[in-house]
Design an enzyme around this catalytic site. Structure first.
Site, mmCIF file in Angstrom:
data_model
loop_
_atom_site.group_PDB
_atom_site.id
_atom_site.type_symbol
_atom_site.label_atom_id
_atom_site.label_comp_id
_atom_site.label_asym_id
_atom_site.label_seq_id
_atom_site.Cartn_x
_atom_site.Cartn_y
_atom_site.Cartn_z
ATOM 1 N N GLY A 1 -0.624 -2.307 -8.079
ATOM 2 C CA GLY A 1 -0.188 -0.913 -8.260
ATOM 3 C C GLY A 1 0.258 -0.253 -6.961
ATOM 4 O O GLY A 1 -0.231 -0.714 -6.034
ATOM 5 N N CYS A 2 0.920 0.762 -7.082
ATOM 6 C CA CYS A 2 1.499 1.078 -5.694
ATOM 7 C C CYS A 2 0.295 2.142 -4.966
ATOM 8 O O CYS A 2 0.209 1.712 -3.893
ATOM 9 C CB CYS A 2 2.616 2.367 -5.938
ATOM 10 N N TYR A 3 -0.341 2.837 -5.691
ATOM 11 C CA TYR A 3 -1.701 3.549 -4.916
ATOM 12 C C TYR A 3 -2.450 2.469 -4.403
ATOM 13 O O TYR A 3 -2.893 2.617 -3.329
ATOM 14 C CB TYR A 3 -2.195 4.560 -5.842
#
Lengths: 347, 347, 347, 347
Positions: free
Chosen positions: C156-158
């Protein structure tokens, strides 16, 4: 003089225009908001839906209701309609019949000619019998008629920004009926709270785009009012653009001037026409409008320049599309209708 | 064919146009950036000043230097000038004399007539003797001349967005010389990296404003090129607006069409003129330009509509002001000058 | 060495992540995009749906199709899935069975433990039998496993923005397992192209807001990877915020340092871990990350500071949520899987 | 009760805080703005410098003057100082001596300990003899002292957003003195109207960045007030971030709760502390703060969540940095000082 407060209701309160009307009405010294309707939010308080008003006693006490014309007509003396066109006219009918005064923010009663309405809006005007009673709610132009109106049709946002700079010059025949071209820039609330992909943040941010080319619906009312002022048919060019700001409209208007004219003559027409208007600000020499000076207010800022190279006059205006272009102007009309100070709740 | 890479230098690298040239040159397959000058940053590496290039070997190896024309003329064969007008011409003189080819991004060599230059820029053109040699760097129009040019004057950002849609139609006499009106919207990098209060974030954000009314400097080159194409003097109306985006220009152009003309004729002129252009995208039916589709690229998107109500043609274009409107176009010229593929480093 | 190009397909191409994959694949020197699927856009070309690619030959030639796993398995050797969680796992099953390699950008295969997956995503993992084969697609950590993986679960991005700064320190035991707190800021594309009122322009612009407090779904994979590196369970605090930019993530991470430690030790761990990583940029002294330096790129910028007043280490990182946080990282994995240079198509 | 209006003056009126004070004072029912000073704009009217007030009679009548303490002390009874730190203390001295009451918006009198001031601000406190008289202008905490204060030191914007959520819990010992961590997000006006490259539109737009790590100046007053409330020294972690909005602060605060505590206990402390505060809005269950709900107002919105996974309390607040974080709070103090209704001119 102790004027009694006005009981008002708001139908269709969930869009940006409706929310701004709530804000203005909650703060209005002479208005008592007795009902606000929204199918979507029925049963919830205004404070729950609009967290900006979370502290407000009235917003905590008042729940959105379903729109029942009969009930509304009993409870309120003036009713604001912030509904989509078509729906607005349908809703206005029983209210006007019941003797309630209506301030409609849709396009339904702006266009006097039902055929023109149909041409631009693609469907029949639902209550053509009311057109004769409706007054175009531009106070600077129709102040006296608004005072006594049963039905006020609040102007569109672009029309407000275009008509106010043009009408005094058209009436004085300083501006010819030909070669009127307008480019407008609008913030994204101009599209309403439409949940469509085109208005998602990442589609609008870092984007600029023309739209509605070449025949935007607002042309119907703009040309109507210009033609009335000119005493002959005026057809204009108009191109709106979407710009990534929340609020604001800039209109840049090019007009041929009828003959060699000095800017002083233009200034003088404006001064005569608008010198004592509470919401028109004529920008002085060298000043150009900037939306950040009007956002959140009911003012229109107007500037003009003559271009000697081309023999054209350039009119420029700035408004907040939701205030002077919609809800603020509606309140200004309301104040006139009830004899309150015209600026009540707006300064 | 194995073409040798070109040694290039960049003078005045610290503004937005300069930084974008750095980006494009670092990524260019046939350019070797041998020097970049900046008084302000002399002694620091490109990587230190522009953190976007922190990973780039060349950007870490190359330090900004003071601008020494003699040294530059020895080290580079083509030199890009990203300097303020006035300064650029002064700097170009010794370079051209030394036989180095120059791609100038200032306005100094765009206007053929030194008197017109003075009228619009307020001071004498510093190197009028070079005007005869300079080529207006619009590849779609002057491709062949650019190939052999010693001195290329890269067009301004607004002129690029206005001339490309107009020139084919003007040349084919489809568009009359009268009543040309242009409204443009520009992102804030268009003002350069000017440290002035007007361009602070909070002064531009949530703001829209016209400026430079009615006689913006870019008119000089726009009218020059339109007049050349028309074979007679064309004077236009032009109003730029500042809009809160980083990059991008939308130009919306109104022209009278010389006689009753069908959109197909317009389309066909565009297709003939630009059908095989690598950086011109003719938007099909129903499509309107949006800056978000061109930002970061060297493309210009062009759309047109005929308004039957007014008998006018509306041309609309979108570019990235820093790429096709400045640095990208400069690279396109550079590719032509050195015989590299025109799209090298730009796709 | 002449490596054959890879035939790839993209399933679910219509969101922001899918569109960015299209961009990267169209420009990739070793990838041939043979199919792109989208229920919504089936039958239309990529160029029609994404005007940014209007000039691209391949984008004009390729039409979106309905997703037929069998057909895709025949035509492509590596398939990117840009589908919602749940749907992705369902789609991956037949593909993996058919022997096609899959790069999945959803959360479905990131969480090794199906029970944890269910806790955070609220439904059963649809293809738990594939979890054993899936590799967490963080190249800086799992490079070798990714090379041979049949199924890559892109982070995921985070998580990408948080794990990359933390993992080297956790592995070296410089950072204790307790008191890890992270605040992240994300641009609005992080929400995907969701047509919901919350993501309308006027709801996000001039707004900042925390969300997903206190148990955002990404915690599942963040804690999993931290715990693996630490050799014991790590639970962290994590609060994301929505900020009005299109792209970018800033993560600011607070960690207790196990004992009195000098910044040089931290720097040295980073240098050892990432000194030769092509997409990790360690910001030098005094530099702090800024999303504008990474947007549009596959880089992560990392900075760290020790606060002597509190005895804590502050790690800060910046990425483009759509590139290093999704599509770019997927391409980086793809390059590894096929033995292409890791930076191919990404610089 | 007929209270006489207060004659007030404003020193340093040209920044964002000064402009907002002008706005609030022009609209205040009980304040007469008799002077506004600005070296830069001396001789020009407020209306000329701030086009937002172009319609206002007072703004047209009042010219900026040079700041002459003696003259100001004669003309006004309460003087607002919106000056840079250092300069403010110098200016306050003669005013306080002359018996005028001063509302200072700089940091000069916020920090009780001159040594701490010097540590954080890098220079000596210029008027340490006044520290004993100065009251920290947080009405919710020091209401009674503010009423009688000669010199009010208005809190900084970040401190306001952090102290209001924390102080009731600290006082009730519900929150331990250790492990307090704060991440704040601020709009760009937080930097003032500083004409520096870092705050240009294109440097802030589409950018997010931490700054002032790890020892921002506001720590001095935050830790002072927390320590006073706790009865022992509290040291906190604090990281501000710059975000591309004009106005607003979000503070997300992590605190260890002293023992297993239920959210109801927290809610009850807040209800007791702030239930009747006019400008504190406690967000109910499931609500999180969003700056767009407070921008332009003097409200602070506060939410809290307990994270059972980590045993921590998360406090979140939103304010307008220029209103509750500066000018609005100054007016709130002013109302208290003169016995006007505390909300006068602020709702």
């Amino acid at each position: 003089m102790t004027t009694k407060n006005a009981k008002v209701a708001l139908v269709g309160a969930s869009g940006y225009v409706g929310e701004e009307l709530v804000r203005l009405l909650l703060g209005h010294p002479h208005a008592d908001l007795v009902a606000a309707t929204s199918r979507q939010f029925a049963g919830q308080t205004l404070a729950e839906i609009f967290p900006r008003f979370a502290h407000d006693e009235k917003a905590n006490g008042l729940k959105f209701s379903d729109a029942d014309p009969k009930q509304l007509a009993r409870d309120a003396e003036i009713i604001f309609l912030a509904l989509p066109h078509g729906l607005a006219a349908e809703f206005a009918k029983p209210l006007v019949q019941a003797g309630v005064r209506v301030v409609d923010l849709s396009a339904d009663f702006r266009v006097n000619d039902a055929a023109v309405y149909k041409e631009f809006y693609g469907h029949d005007q639902v209550a053509p019998e009311l057109l004769a009673e409706s007054v175009y709610g531009l106070p600077e132009i129709y102040r006296d008629k608004i005072r006594d109106a049963k039905l006020v049709a609040c102007p569109g946002c672009y029309p407000t920004s275009i008509l106010l700079p043009m009408l005094p010059l058209v009436r004085e025949k300083l501006v010819g009926p030909k070669n009127v071209l307008v480019t407008s820039l609008s913030g994204v609330t101009g599209a309403g709270r439409k949940v469509e992909a085109d208005y998602l943040f990442a589609e609008c941010n870092e984007s600029m785009r023309p739209y509605g080319v070449p025949k935007h619906r607002h042309l119907a009312e703009i040309e109507q009012e210009l033609s009335i002022a000119a005493g002959k048919k005026i057809t204009i060019q108009f191109t709106p653009h979407l710009v990534p700001v929340n609020r604001g409209i800039i209109s840049t208007i090019y007009v041929d001037v009828t003959n060699k004219i000095h800017i002083a003559a233009i200034d003088s027409v404006f001064e005569n026409g608008y010198g004592s208007e509470p919401f028109v600000r004529l920008l002085g020499k060298g000043r150009l409008p900037d939306t950040k000076n009007v956002v959140g207010t009911n003012f229109i800022d107007i500037a003009c320049k003559i271009d000697n190279r081309t023999g054209r006059l350039i009119l420029m205006s700035a408004i907040d599309n939701i205030v002077k272009g919609a809800s603020g102007q509606a309140i200004q009309c309301f104040n006139l209708m009830r004899g309150f100070p015209e600026t009540a709740g707006l300064l």
